[in-house]
Design a protein around this motif. Structure first.
Motif, mmCIF file in Angstrom:
data_model
loop_
_atom_site.group_PDB
_atom_site.id
_atom_site.type_symbol
_atom_site.label_atom_id
_atom_site.label_comp_id
_atom_site.label_asym_id
_atom_site.label_seq_id
_atom_site.Cartn_x
_atom_site.Cartn_y
_atom_site.Cartn_z
ATOM 1 N N ASN A 1 -12.086 45.421 -17.024
ATOM 2 C CA ASN A 1 -13.441 45.403 -16.470
ATOM 3 C C ASN A 1 -14.443 45.052 -17.565
ATOM 4 O OD1 ASN A 1 -12.376 46.132 -14.002
ATOM 5 N ND2 ASN A 1 -12.881 48.306 -14.216
ATOM 6 N N TRP B 1 -14.606 41.769 -7.508
ATOM 7 C CA TRP B 1 -13.405 41.983 -8.315
ATOM 8 C C TRP B 1 -12.726 43.311 -7.951
ATOM 9 C CZ3 TRP B 1 -10.306 39.200 -11.361
ATOM 10 C CH2 TRP B 1 -10.777 38.002 -11.907
ATOM 11 N N GLU B 2 -13.544 44.349 -7.794
ATOM 12 C CA GLU B 2 -12.982 45.678 -7.504
ATOM 13 C C GLU B 2 -12.335 45.741 -6.128
ATOM 14 O OE1 GLU B 2 -15.931 48.400 -10.332
ATOM 15 O OE2 GLU B 2 -16.357 48.216 -8.186
ATOM 16 N N ASN B 3 -12.773 44.860 -5.226
ATOM 17 C CA ASN B 3 -12.199 44.828 -3.875
ATOM 18 C C ASN B 3 -11.086 43.789 -3.734
ATOM 19 O OD1 ASN B 3 -13.932 46.839 -3.026
ATOM 20 N ND2 ASN B 3 -15.456 45.427 -2.192
ATOM 21 N N TRP C 1 -18.740 48.935 -16.417
ATOM 22 C CA TRP C 1 -18.010 47.830 -17.025
ATOM 23 C C TRP C 1 -18.494 47.601 -18.454
ATOM 24 C CZ3 TRP C 1 -15.903 43.090 -14.086
ATOM 25 C CH2 TRP C 1 -15.241 43.506 -12.929
ATOM 26 N N SER D 1 -23.741 49.826 -14.596
ATOM 27 C CA SER D 1 -22.323 49.625 -14.363
ATOM 28 C C SER D 1 -21.521 50.278 -15.483
ATOM 29 C CB SER D 1 -21.993 48.121 -14.312
ATOM 30 O OG SER D 1 -20.602 47.912 -14.210
#
Length: 376
Positions: free
Chosen positions: A204, A342-344, A233, A231
Motif C-alpha cells: 500500500n 485497489w483495496e476492493n 498508505w 490515509s
C-alpha cells in the motif's frame, strides 16, 4: 541503412531515455545508428558512433551529404532554430523525420504548454525567458506558426507520442488550412525497457517521482494534496527536493506516513515502483512522463491531470484515472477513489504491466519506427 539521430545535447542521461533507447532498438534490429550532437558524453560515444558538429555545420547541405547516413531523426519540437537544419538535410537527399516529444500544443491557436508555468524554475533567467516567450507568442503568432508549418512541409514525417497530442496538432493544421499535412503525423510512443522481470507482492504505497524544482512538476500541488490526504498508505517521494517536500507535508499532516528520497539509481527507482500500487503525477505540463510510463510497466495504476499523455496512460480508466483539472480537491478525491479501488480488488498489477510492457516495449516501438522509415 545508416540512421542518424540529431539531439543538441546527448549525454549519459539521454541513453536511458527515449533517444538512447530508440537508437539501441534500431541497432538491435540490424540497423547502423550514428549520433549527431553539439555536446555528447563519453558514455554515448562508447555505445554508438558519435559525431560532434557545430550549429554552422548542421545547417550546411554538404555536411549532410558527406555524413554517410540515409535517414535523419531530428529532435526538433518544431523549434524555429532547426528550420535551416531541416532544409539542409532535405537538400542533401536525406529522409528527414522530426521527433516532436510534445503534447501537440505547438502551433497557433494553441499555446505551448510551457506558458502555463512562470519559468521552469525560480531563477531570474528562467523568468526572463518566460516573459520573452509570452511576448513572442502574443505579438508574432502568425509568423511563428507559418515557420513551424513550413518545417512540416519540408520534412518527410513527424513522430508525436500520443493520440491526443496528434489531435491537437491536426487541429492547428486545420486552423491554417493545412490539414493534408496531417498525413505526415505518426503516433509512436516513447519506449520503456529494463523493467524488473518480476513484480513482487504490491504494498500500500503511493509514489511520486520528479525533479521538484521544475515548476511543471507542480510541487505546490503535490504538497497541498498530500497535506490533506487522510490515509494509512505510505507515501514515497523520489527525486530532487523530495526530502524538503516530505517535511512540509508531514508538518501539515502529522498522521501521514511519508518518506522523501533525493537520489536513487534507475534500477532502484524501478524496484520502488514494483512495490508501489499507485504513481501520482500532479504535473501541469508534460510531453511524455517517463516515470509514469515506467510505473505502469511495473504494475502501478496512475493518477494525474488532464494532459494528453496522461489521458493515454489512463487507457480509458483501465490503468488509471485522469482528473478534470489540476486542483487539490480533484487530486485528493482521485487518490482516495484509487485507494478504494485497489483495496476492493479493482486493479490487477499483472494485467496493468502486461498491457504497457507490450505497448511501450522497445521492440514494439522500434518496429513502428522501422516501418515508418521503410515507408518513406
Amino acid at each position: 541503412m545508416i540512421i542518424g539521430i540529431f539531439l543538441e545535447k546527448f549525454t549519459k542521461t539521454e541513453l536511458v531515455k527515449d533517444p538512447g533507447l530508440i537508437a539501441m532498438g534500431l541497432v538491435n534490429n540490424g540497423f547502423k545508428v550514428k549520433i549527431f550532437a553539439h555536446e555528447s558524453s563519453s558514455e554515448v560515444s562508447e555505445k554508438f558512433p558519435t559525431e560532434s558538429l557545430s550549429e554552422e555545420q548542421q545547417n550546411q547541405s554538404d555536411y549532410w551529404k558527406k555524413s554517410g547516413i540515409e535517414t535523419l531523426i531530428i529532435y526538433s519540437w518544431l523549434s524555429l532554430r532547426y528550420s535551416k537544419l531541416i532544409c539542409a538535410a532535405k537538400s542533401a537527399g536525406l529522409k528527414v523525420i522530426l521527433k516532436l516529444d510534445s503534447d501537440g500544443n505547438l502551433i497557433h491557436p494553441l499555446k505551448p504548454s510551457y506558458l502555463k508555468v512562470f519559468g521552469l524554475d525560480k531563477k531570474i533567467i528562467s523568468k526572463t525567458i518566460h516573459l520573452l516567450r509570452i511576448v513572442q507568442w502574443w505579438i508574432f503568432p502568425q509568423f511563428i506558426s507559418k515557420k513551424k508549418i513550413q518545417q512540416i512541409k519540408n520534412c518527410d514525417s513527424l513522430i508525436i507520442e500520443t493520440p491526443i497530442a496528434a489531435k491537437n496538432l491536426k487541429y492547428s493544421l486545420s486552423f491554417w488550412h493545412q490539414l493534408p499535412l496531417a498525413e505526415k503525423i505518426k503516433i509512436i510512443p516513447n519506449p520503456i525497457t529494463d523493467w524488473p522481470e518480476k513484480v513482487e507482492v504490491k504494498k500500500n504505497i503511493i509514489t511520486a517521482i520528479g525533479r521538484w524544482d521544475d515548476t511543471r512538476k507542480n510541487s505546490a500541488g503535490l504538497v497541498t494534496t498530500l497535506s490533506k490526504l487522510k490515509s494509512t498508505w505510505q507515501i514515497q517521494l523520489i527525486g530532487q527536493g523530495s526530502a524538503e517536500l516530505a517535511v512540509k507535508i508531514k508538518k501539515s499532516n502529522p498522521e501521514i506516513s511519508i518518506q522523501g528520497i533525493e537520489k536513487l539509481s534507475h534500477t532502484e527507482v524501478l524496484q520502488k515502483l514494483t512495490e508501489a500500487k499507485i504513481i501520482f503525477a500532479p504535473s501541469i505540463a508534460e510531453s511524455f512522463n517517463l516515470a509514469v510510463a515506467e510505473g505502469l510497466c511495473c504494475g502501478c495504476s496512475f493518477i494525474g491531470g488532464p494532459l494528453p499523455s496522461f489521458i493515454y496512460f489512463s487507457n480509458n480508466g483501465e490503468t488509471g484515472f485522469v482528473t478534470k483539472d489540476n486542483k487539490t480537491e480533484s487530486f485528493k478525491t482521485a487518490l482516495e477513489s484509487e485507494i478504494i479501488k485497489w483495496e476492493n480488488g479493482g486493479y490487477d498489477a499483472i494485467k496493468i504491466y502486461s498491457y504497457w510492457r507490450k505497448e511501450l516495449g522497445l521492440e514494439n516501438v522500434s518496429q513502428k519506427i522501422i516501418k515508418l522509415i521503410n515507408s518513406l
